[in-house]
Design a protein around this motif. Structure first.
Motif, PDB file in Angstrom:
ATOM      1  N   LEU A 212      43.673   6.601  63.373  1.00 33.00           N
ATOM      2  CA  LEU A 212      43.375   7.010  64.741  1.00 33.00           C
ATOM      3  C   LEU A 212      42.203   7.983  64.755  1.00 33.00           C
ATOM      4  N   LYS A 213      41.545   8.072  65.884  1.00 32.34           N
ATOM      5  CA  LYS A 213      40.533   9.105  66.047  1.00 32.34           C
ATOM      6  C   LYS A 213      41.244  10.457  66.199  1.00 32.34           C
ATOM      7  N   TYR A 214      40.571  11.519  65.853  1.00 29.21           N
ATOM      8  CA  TYR A 214      41.167  12.849  65.967  1.00 29.21           C
ATOM      9  C   TYR A 214      40.070  13.871  66.240  1.00 29.21           C
ATOM     10  N   ALA A 215      40.491  15.024  66.717  1.00 34.89           N
ATOM     11  CA  ALA A 215      39.536  16.093  67.009  1.00 34.89           C
ATOM     12  C   ALA A 215      39.043  16.672  65.686  1.00 34.89           C
ATOM     13  N   GLU A 216      37.859  16.256  65.288  1.00 30.60           N
ATOM     14  CA  GLU A 216      37.307  16.690  64.001  1.00 30.60           C
ATOM     15  C   GLU A 216      36.822  18.134  64.058  1.00 30.60           C
ATOM     16  N   PRO A 217      36.813  18.802  62.911  1.00 35.20           N
ATOM     17  CA  PRO A 217      36.135  20.104  62.845  1.00 35.20           C
ATOM     18  C   PRO A 217      34.661  19.922  63.198  1.00 35.20           C
ATOM     19  N   GLN A 218      34.104  20.929  63.846  1.00 36.72           N
ATOM     20  CA  GLN A 218      32.687  20.883  64.197  1.00 36.72           C
ATOM     21  C   GLN A 218      31.870  21.618  63.134  1.00 36.72           C
ATOM     22  N   VAL A 219      30.708  21.098  62.859  1.00 36.54           N
ATOM     23  CA  VAL A 219      29.759  21.787  61.985  1.00 36.54           C
ATOM     24  C   VAL A 219      28.634  22.312  62.878  1.00 36.54           C
ATOM     25  N   ARG A 220      28.451  23.631  62.829  1.00 35.27           N
ATOM     26  CA  ARG A 220      27.394  24.240  63.637  1.00 35.27           C
ATOM     27  C   ARG A 220      26.208  24.572  62.736  1.00 35.27           C
ATOM     28  N   PHE A 221      25.005  24.242  63.196  1.00 31.50           N
ATOM     29  CA  PHE A 221      23.813  24.502  62.384  1.00 31.50           C
ATOM     30  C   PHE A 221      22.615  24.798  63.270  1.00 31.50           C
ATOM     31  N   LYS A 222      21.635  25.490  62.687  1.00 33.88           N
ATOM     32  CA  LYS A 222      20.392  25.823  63.371  1.00 33.88           C
ATOM     33  C   LYS A 222      19.226  25.146  62.654  1.00 33.88           C
ATOM     34  N   ILE A 223      18.335  24.597  63.442  1.00 37.72           N
ATOM     35  CA  ILE A 223      17.148  23.975  62.871  1.00 37.72           C
ATOM     36  C   ILE A 223      16.059  25.042  62.819  1.00 37.72           C
ATOM     37  N   LEU A 224      15.602  25.366  61.626  1.00 36.42           N
ATOM     38  CA  LEU A 224      14.624  26.435  61.435  1.00 36.42           C
ATOM     39  C   LEU A 224      13.189  25.916  61.404  1.00 36.42           C
ATOM     40  N   ASP A 225      13.056  24.614  61.519  1.00 39.71           N
ATOM     41  CA  ASP A 225      11.727  23.982  61.555  1.00 39.71           C
ATOM     42  C   ASP A 225      11.513  23.443  62.970  1.00 39.71           C
ATOM     43  N   ARG A 226      10.517  23.993  63.686  1.00 40.64           N
ATOM     44  CA  ARG A 226      10.297  23.614  65.089  1.00 40.64           C
ATOM     45  C   ARG A 226      10.001  22.126  65.247  1.00 40.64           C
ATOM     46  N   GLU A 227       9.296  21.559  64.287  1.00 36.40           N
ATOM     47  CA  GLU A 227       8.939  20.152  64.387  1.00 36.40           C
ATOM     48  C   GLU A 227      10.189  19.258  64.289  1.00 36.40           C
ATOM     49  N   ILE A 228      11.098  19.607  63.368  1.00 37.68           N
ATOM     50  CA  ILE A 228      12.345  18.848  63.259  1.00 37.68           C
ATOM     51  C   ILE A 228      13.174  19.015  64.529  1.00 37.68           C
ATOM     52  N   SER A 229      13.209  20.236  65.049  1.00 38.04           N
ATOM     53  CA  SER A 229      13.942  20.499  66.292  1.00 38.04           C
ATOM     54  C   SER A 229      13.395  19.649  67.433  1.00 38.04           C
ATOM     55  N   ARG A 230      12.078  19.596  67.548  1.00 38.44           N
ATOM     56  CA  ARG A 230      11.442  18.842  68.638  1.00 38.44           C
ATOM     57  C   ARG A 230      11.650  17.340  68.464  1.00 38.44           C
ATOM     58  N   LYS A 231      11.460  16.853  67.233  1.00 34.92           N
ATOM     59  CA  LYS A 231      11.485  15.415  66.994  1.00 34.92           C
ATOM     60  C   LYS A 231      12.881  14.810  67.051  1.00 34.92           C
ATOM     61  N   PHE A 232      13.883  15.555  66.531  1.00 30.78           N
ATOM     62  CA  PHE A 232      15.226  14.977  66.408  1.00 30.78           C
ATOM     63  C   PHE A 232      16.220  15.498  67.443  1.00 30.78           C
ATOM     64  N   PHE A 233      15.941  16.675  68.025  1.00 27.74           N
ATOM     65  CA  PHE A 233      16.922  17.294  68.922  1.00 27.74           C
ATOM     66  C   PHE A 233      16.313  17.759  70.240  1.00 27.74           C
ATOM     67  N   LEU A 234      15.204  17.149  70.652  1.00 30.06           N
ATOM     68  CA  LEU A 234      14.559  17.460  71.944  1.00 30.06           C
ATOM     69  C   LEU A 234      14.267  18.944  72.103  1.00 30.06           C
ATOM     70  N   GLY A 235      13.970  19.598  70.999  1.00 27.24           N
ATOM     71  CA  GLY A 235      13.640  21.019  71.044  1.00 27.24           C
ATOM     72  C   GLY A 235      14.830  21.946  70.895  1.00 27.24           C
ATOM     73  N   ILE A 236      16.039  21.403  70.908  1.00 25.23           N
ATOM     74  CA  ILE A 236      17.241  22.234  70.715  1.00 25.23           C
ATOM     75  C   ILE A 236      17.326  22.651  69.244  1.00 25.23           C
ATOM     76  N   ASP A 237      17.610  23.934  69.019  1.00 25.12           N
ATOM     77  CA  ASP A 237      17.662  24.378  67.617  1.00 25.12           C
ATOM     78  C   ASP A 237      19.029  24.932  67.214  1.00 25.12           C
ATOM     79  N   ASP A 238      20.005  24.937  68.115  1.00 23.61           N
ATOM     80  CA  ASP A 238      21.353  25.419  67.807  1.00 23.61           C
ATOM     81  C   ASP A 238      22.318  24.305  68.193  1.00 23.61           C
ATOM     82  N   VAL A 239      22.927  23.646  67.187  1.00 23.37           N
ATOM     83  CA  VAL A 239      23.665  22.405  67.423  1.00 23.37           C
ATOM     84  C   VAL A 239      25.040  22.478  66.758  1.00 23.37           C
ATOM     85  N   ALA A 240      26.075  21.912  67.423  1.00 21.35           N
ATOM     86  CA  ALA A 240      27.402  21.760  66.818  1.00 21.35           C
ATOM     87  C   ALA A 240      27.855  20.330  67.054  1.00 21.35           C
TER      88      ALA A 240
END
Length: 382
Positions: free
Chosen positions: A204-232
């Protein structure tokens, strides 16, 4: 001499085997209750009172219950007396009415017929667990609906409350123990036997633990996360990421994880909130295996034990800001939490030396007490 409460207690002990005999369709046989054959009363009135007490609760007086057989016995103090030498339940009705279990057994019969008709392979489980049939006797219709769904859909890949079963939304969650036992039998070839959590065990599906991370490279943040740099994101999604990173900083505490916002922007780097011993959530992140991994924890015994745990997953892990120089510079005589761990740790010689000192003195320097400018200067020189 045995008393009516003692007779009832001994009769109760025979109840489970009686229920098992119903499942096996074994005819009722006379149930004998072992009595106390010693008679120590030296006062005839007291003796007669005890005899009358067990007689008043017998089938002879109540019309049901235990039957008494008497025999003349010569006693030490009271001469020859008629004493009960046999106590037994002659019929099923006598036994059940005495225990006040008639309705319960009626429902038990109905339940086992329903269960065995639906799943004959559960008969052995019923024989071993008759009391659980009774404990769940108002729920069997719904329990069987759940079992029927899983036998037809052994890999649902849905959340429990998404399952298309006509039951209360919380029913499975409230009855997981008995449902687990039954599904272990009914769909044994489909379950994840090493998993104890219900959802994981039964696909069954279940409420998984979340992994929280920050992107410290602006280019990666822009390209993969629309500029968001704090993600869980859920652990499984984090395991599936494919980011062009080379350096990963894992921070033990949330406060110092926030500190990474003030770090100089680092190319091809992210920071992960490890959340203490919850770094175990990262152990299956295979794309970390070829990254430069930096672990930053408290300078205390637990900090080094977590470092050791993480290094067990990823041997290339290097500790940062967990050295003797940093400790001596900012230590404020804080006490730590004693550790009972005696196993060999995955530490370098210098780390082990500091760990031993911290453990001996119960010292602690929290990450938060290291100034931002000191941290930033460290990374500027990285």
């Amino acid at each position: 001499m045995i008393t009516p409460p003692e007779i009832k207690k001994k009769a109760e002990r025979k109840y489970v085997s009686f229920l098992q005999s119903l499942v096996l369709n074994t005819p009722f046989e006379k149930l004998v209750i072992r009595g106390d054959k010693t008679y120590t009363k030296s006062s005839l009135p007291e003796f007669e009172k005890e005899i009358q007490l067990i007689i008043t609760q017998s089938k002879e007086k109540k019309g049901f219950g235990y039957t008494l057989e008497f025999q003349q016995v010569k006693t030490k103090y009271l001469g020859t007396q008629d004493l009960p030498t046999s106590i037994y339940f002659d019929t099923e009705i006598d036994f059940l009415k005495f225990l006040k279990r008639e309705k319960e057994v009626e429902l038990f019969r109905e339940s086992i017929i329903k269960i065995i008709k639906t799943f004959p392979e559960l008969k052995e489980w019923i024989i071993k667990n008759p009391i659980r049939i009774i404990q769940n006797q108002t729920e069997w219709e719904s329990i069987l609906k759940v079992c029927q769904y899983f036998t037809q859909n052994p890999n649902p890949n849905l959340f429990i409350r998404e399952l298309p079963i006509n039951i209360h939304t919380k029913f499975i969650e409230r009855n997981q123990s008995v449902i687990k036992d039954l599904l272990d039998i009914l769909i044994s070839e489909h379950i994840n036997k090493e998993e104890k959590q219900f959802e994981k065990r039964f696909n069954l599906k279940y409420a998984e633990p979340q992994v929280r991370f920050k992107i410290l490279d602006r280019e990666i943040s822009r390209k993969f996360f629309l500029g968001i740099d704090d993600v869980a994101i859920p652990k499984s999604q984090f395991e599936a990421l494919d980011l062009p990173v080379e350096k990963v900083i894992v921070s033990e505490n949330k406060t110092t994880f926030y500190t990474t916002l003030t770090l100089p922007k680092l190319e091809k780097a992210i920071a992960i909130f490890g959340s203490g011993f919850s770094v175990s959530n990262l152990k299956n992140v295979s794309w970390l295996e070829d990254k430069e991994l930096l672990y930053w924890g408290d300078i205390d015994v637990q900090g080094f034990e977590i470092l050791s745990q993480f290094r067990g997953y990823f041997p290339q892990t290097k500790s940062i800001l967990m050295d003797r120089h940093t400790f001596d510079k900012f230590f404020e005589n804080d006490n730590g939490t004693p550790s009972g761990i005696s196993a060999q740790l995955n530490l370098t010689d210098k780390e082990k030396q500091l760990y031993d000192i911290l453990k001996l003195n119960n010292w602690r320097l929290e990450q938060e007490k290291i100034p931002f400018d000191y941290v930033n200067k460290y990374f500027e020189n990285e």
